[in-house]
Design an enzyme around this catalytic site. Sequence first.
Site, PDB file in Angstrom:
ATOM      1  N   ARG A 270       0.860  -1.186   0.000  1.00  0.00           N
ATOM      2  CA  ARG A 270       0.000   0.000   0.000  1.00  0.00           C
ATOM      3  C   ARG A 270       0.895   1.234   0.000  1.00  0.00           C
ATOM      4  O   ARG A 270       1.446   1.621   1.021  1.00  0.00           O
ATOM      5  CB  ARG A 270      -0.896  -0.029   1.252  1.00  0.00           C
ATOM      6  CG  ARG A 270      -2.058   0.948   1.219  1.00  0.00           C
ATOM      7  CD  ARG A 270      -2.631   1.116   2.624  1.00  0.00           C
ATOM      8  NE  ARG A 270      -1.755   1.954   3.439  1.00  0.00           N
ATOM      9  CZ  ARG A 270      -1.716   1.910   4.776  1.00  0.00           C
ATOM     10  NH1 ARG A 270      -2.455   1.060   5.450  1.00  0.00           N
ATOM     11  NH2 ARG A 270      -0.898   2.718   5.442  1.00  0.00           N
ATOM     12  N   HIS A 274      -3.985   4.456   4.417  1.00  0.00           N
ATOM     13  CA  HIS A 274      -5.088   3.506   4.535  1.00  0.00           C
ATOM     14  C   HIS A 274      -6.349   4.113   3.919  1.00  0.00           C
ATOM     15  O   HIS A 274      -7.013   3.492   3.102  1.00  0.00           O
ATOM     16  CB  HIS A 274      -5.318   3.164   6.010  1.00  0.00           C
ATOM     17  CG  HIS A 274      -6.523   2.315   6.244  1.00  0.00           C
ATOM     18  ND1 HIS A 274      -6.589   0.995   5.842  1.00  0.00           N
ATOM     19  CD2 HIS A 274      -7.716   2.593   6.829  1.00  0.00           C
ATOM     20  CE1 HIS A 274      -7.774   0.497   6.178  1.00  0.00           C
ATOM     21  NE2 HIS A 274      -8.475   1.454   6.768  1.00  0.00           N
ATOM     22  N   TYR A 283       4.085   6.228  10.736  1.00  0.00           N
ATOM     23  CA  TYR A 283       4.466   4.856  11.092  1.00  0.00           C
ATOM     24  C   TYR A 283       5.206   4.090   9.991  1.00  0.00           C
ATOM     25  O   TYR A 283       5.725   3.010  10.249  1.00  0.00           O
ATOM     26  CB  TYR A 283       3.220   4.058  11.519  1.00  0.00           C
ATOM     27  CG  TYR A 283       2.102   4.029  10.513  1.00  0.00           C
ATOM     28  CD1 TYR A 283       2.090   3.099   9.480  1.00  0.00           C
ATOM     29  CD2 TYR A 283       1.035   4.923  10.597  1.00  0.00           C
ATOM     30  CE1 TYR A 283       1.059   3.063   8.554  1.00  0.00           C
ATOM     31  CE2 TYR A 283      -0.008   4.902   9.679  1.00  0.00           C
ATOM     32  CZ  TYR A 283       0.008   3.970   8.658  1.00  0.00           C
ATOM     33  OH  TYR A 283      -1.016   3.943   7.754  1.00  0.00           O
TER      34      TYR A 283
END
Length: 376
Positions: A270, A274, A283
């Site tokens: 990805r 998200h 992160y």
Amino acid sequence: MPSSLSESRESAPRASTPPDRPVQLLDASGRRVPHAPYDDYVADVTGDQLASLYEDLVIVRRLDVEATALQRQGELGLWPPLLGQEAAQVGSARVLRPDDFVFSSYRENAVAYCRGVKLTEMLNVWRGTALSGWNPYEVGMATPAIVIGTQALHAMGYAVGAKLDGEDSVAVAYFGDGATTQGDVNEAMVFAATFRAPVIFFCQNNQWAISEPVTLQAQRPIADRAPGFGIPSVRVDGNDVLAVMAVTRRAVEQAREGGGPTFIEAITYRMGPHTTSDDPSRYVDPLEREEWAGRDPLARVEAYLREAGILDDALAASIARRADEAAAEFRAGCTEQKDPDPLTMFDHVYAEPHRGIDEQRRQFGEYLDSFEGGEH
């Protein structure tokens, strides 16, 4: 034809542990690499057909970028980007027949594009102008499941129904690595193995369940779980559209011939957030992202096609132009949508007239009328 679920039970297929090396037919540089027996499953794919797949990849990426921009500009409430996962979705979706049925999560917008969902219908839920995106029966694809993992049970149930009806259509459940820890996905695999349902569990392992890395929830490859349920599984380079097509064709063939379910783990990444409400810079290690950028699904197909003399600058420009035209249609279809009358939220709650709903409609109409200029 079996008349009950119990009569449809057959001996379970022999489960197999997936090999350590994922299936790959085009490496990151665009070089064709052999991988038996999957080479045979794409032996009929011509250069022009691969160029068509490349066009799909370019267009869905362009649409995804446009949708993200629309959200940033306040035209959409939210958008779940698919950047980096184009090959996993296009390569698998283009294998399916019109009478097959897809059950997806919220990120499979490239699958929706391949199934023929209208561009504006991909956006109306995210803009808040509709309660559902499209008519599932027109395109053979259910509207996205927002609750994580529920679509796996839906796909399994549909597949069992198709089998009881004597049809050879296939159901496909798309979900991410995070969904594999949900009970629904595991329960779906139990039932699918028991009834040898013609269903494919297609896991896009994009390495992240929102901000949780896959290594926290999977100490071994995710595909290793399926044989424990009696379901054969395979791992594939999810950034290789040709390899994804090959493993999906094999799984579909098995399902149509009565061989039951298959679990596919498409290993991808990805590259974006998200959703547009997420900040992955908090992160994600930028070096990891840079490494995966070198495995880009579009770049490897472009390199292969150029080396083969199939793609030249003129064709590339033509594809880019078609992608821009699709993006312009996408944007216009979004910004030109009209807000629905607020009272239409009550229209389809029940199939028959309902006094309780009628009273709620009346009360809400009075509330709206209390505002200056209100009239309902």
